[in-house]
Design a protein around this motif. Structure first.
Motif, mmCIF file in Angstrom:
data_model
loop_
_atom_site.group_PDB
_atom_site.id
_atom_site.type_symbol
_atom_site.label_atom_id
_atom_site.label_comp_id
_atom_site.label_asym_id
_atom_site.label_seq_id
_atom_site.Cartn_x
_atom_site.Cartn_y
_atom_site.Cartn_z
ATOM 1 N N LEU A 1 11.276 4.782 -14.383
ATOM 2 C CA LEU A 1 11.300 3.615 -13.396
ATOM 3 C C LEU A 1 11.046 3.870 -12.012
ATOM 4 O O LEU A 1 10.616 2.972 -11.225
ATOM 5 C CB LEU A 1 12.527 2.623 -13.684
ATOM 6 N N ARG A 2 11.401 5.016 -11.800
ATOM 7 C CA ARG A 2 10.788 5.669 -10.232
ATOM 8 C C ARG A 2 9.803 6.451 -10.206
ATOM 9 O O ARG A 2 9.255 7.377 -11.050
ATOM 10 C CB ARG A 2 12.147 6.650 -9.863
ATOM 11 N N ARG A 3 8.664 5.929 -9.370
ATOM 12 C CA ARG A 3 7.343 6.376 -9.352
ATOM 13 C C ARG A 3 7.238 6.862 -7.829
ATOM 14 O O ARG A 3 7.202 5.988 -7.043
ATOM 15 C CB ARG A 3 6.275 5.312 -9.756
ATOM 16 N N GLU A 4 6.823 8.046 -7.630
ATOM 17 C CA GLU A 4 6.925 8.433 -6.323
ATOM 18 C C GLU A 4 5.744 9.001 -5.544
ATOM 19 O O GLU A 4 4.635 9.302 -6.340
ATOM 20 C CB GLU A 4 7.825 9.855 -6.157
ATOM 21 N N LEU A 5 5.692 8.620 -4.352
ATOM 22 C CA LEU A 5 4.561 9.002 -3.372
ATOM 23 C C LEU A 5 4.641 9.752 -2.251
ATOM 24 O O LEU A 5 6.095 9.354 -1.444
ATOM 25 C CB LEU A 5 3.986 7.479 -3.151
ATOM 26 N N PHE A 6 3.844 10.707 -1.915
ATOM 27 C CA PHE A 6 4.007 11.355 -0.587
ATOM 28 C C PHE A 6 2.815 10.697 0.237
ATOM 29 O O PHE A 6 1.822 10.597 0.211
ATOM 30 C CB PHE A 6 4.159 12.884 -0.601
ATOM 31 N N VAL A 7 3.374 10.522 1.789
ATOM 32 C CA VAL A 7 2.400 10.348 2.564
ATOM 33 C C VAL A 7 2.525 11.117 3.913
ATOM 34 O O VAL A 7 3.541 11.355 4.349
ATOM 35 C CB VAL A 7 2.907 8.527 3.250
ATOM 36 N N ASP A 8 1.639 11.592 4.141
ATOM 37 C CA ASP A 8 1.151 12.577 5.528
ATOM 38 C C ASP A 8 1.043 11.574 6.622
ATOM 39 O O ASP A 8 -0.207 11.116 6.702
ATOM 40 C CB ASP A 8 0.166 13.630 5.221
#
Length: 365
Positions: free
Chosen positions: A243-250
């Motif tokens: 249920l955890r969906r991760e995103l990285f933002v620079d």
């Protein structure tokens, strides 16, 4: 009937008849219009690029950005006009510097419009036609920083993130940009008259429902100023396991310094963390789960009418027993279509699955 004026609001004439008119309004962005008329000297003269169309029964005005000539299957030629609402004039300015805001989203948008369009430091940047409607005073303060962003894009980002509406109210003489919030008309409240759209209630002719979570993210890690292990970071986290969906933002563009009295001073860690989280919220918005319900209203029925019982931006209840759906969501788009002497009304509730061109535009930003 459509009224035509130039970009300085000088009345030029009227369009009394047309074969087709689409009048599309959006809650958190600019609207559009498309008009098909006979090819004659008057229409060609009136419908020039930059001229403005407006109606007496609607406060949104549209400016012409496209003209074309189209031959229909019957052999009749039509002049095709395409327009954007006057909100899109904001696209002609960007933030002329580095700004750090600590205010409500409403006031941040008003500040951007005032500083870059209404009263800029460079006189040539002023757009004299634009005024601001009275502030409503809603929302809570947020931290936000932006460097040289487009005013329209930043306005849309804040409106979408915080569910704010923006409209250009035009009375034929003056133009006011107005920020507002729609009214809750769902079945879960009792303060306002309720609005339920359903085939069961005979106020919907046809509907289209879609949902998708292929690009959904609910956790974001944002990395800002600094290098290596010293880089400043903040996160917004939800869910665990699948249920955890991760995103990285620079977010290296977010400076950890600001100008105060012509001097550059550090931004506190607490303030900077809020700036990083604000950027994270904006990016998560691009990765929401999509849930959309489009329907054609039955304009012959008097039980629920758009423009009387509910409006663009209102939160309403959608009920579909066959699809086993009951959802409370916001009216984000409304179309009025006039064709062959008949009127149709289409409303869009929720957020549609993006098309491929829309996905590409997000990728290149």
């Amino acid at each position: 009937m459509l009224y035509i004026c130039d970009e300085n609001f000088k009345r030029l004439g009227i369009i009394g008849s047309f074969s087709y008119l689409l009048w599309r309004k959006r809650y958190s962005s600019y609207g559009e219009a498309e008009l098909h008329v006979d090819v004659n000297a008057q229409n060609i003269e009136l419908l020039q690029k930059g001229n403005i169309l407006f109606r007496k029964d609607d406060n949104e005005a549209m400016y012409i950005y496209y003209r074309g000539f189209k031959e229909e299957n019957t052999g009749v030629e039509r002049l095709v006009i395409k327009c954007f609402s006057l909100v899109k004039w904001l696209d002609r300015r960007f933030l002329w510097g580095i700004y750090v805001y600590n205010d409500t989203p409403e006031n941040i948008i008003r500040s951007m419009i005032r500083t870059e369009c209404i009263a800029p430091s460079i006189p040539e940047r002023r757009i004299t036609q634009i005024k601001l409607a009275a502030a409503k005073g809603f929302g809570i303060p947020i931290q936000m920083q932006n460097s040289y962003g487009n005013v329209l894009e930043q306005t849309e980002a804040l409106c979408n993130t915080y569910e704010i509406g923006i409209r250009s109210q035009f009375n034929g003489k003056e133009l006011f940009y107005d920020l507002y919030e729609g009214i809750n008309r769902t079945i879960n409240q009792s303060e306002n008259p309720r609005c339920i759209l359903s085939k069961n209630f005979s106020n919907v002719l046809s509907r289209n429902y879609e949902e998708a979570d292929n690009d959904f993210k609910n956790t974001v890690l944002v990395a800002g100023a600094g290098e290596g292990l010293e880089r400043k970071r903040a996160s917004i986290e939800q869910g665990s396991g699948l249920l955890r969906r991760e995103l990285f933002v620079d977010a290296r563009d977010l400076s950890d310094k600001k100008r105060v009295d012509e001097e550059e001073v550090p931004i506190s860690d607490e303030e900077y963390t809020l700036l990083l989280k604000q950027r994270g919220l904006e990016k998560l918005l691009d990765h929401e789960e999509f849930l959309s319900f489009d329907c054609e209203m039955d304009v012959t029925k008097n039980n629920t009418k758009y423009g009387r019982d509910f409006y663009l931006g209102d939160i309403i209840t959608i009920r579909d027993d066959r699809l086993r759906i009951i959802m409370n969501s916001r009216i984000v788009e409304a179309d009025e279509v006039y064709q062959n002497a008949t009127k149709s009304v289409f409303v869009k509730v929720g957020k549609s699955v993006p098309t491929l061109p829309e996905k590409v535009r997000k990728m290149v930003k």
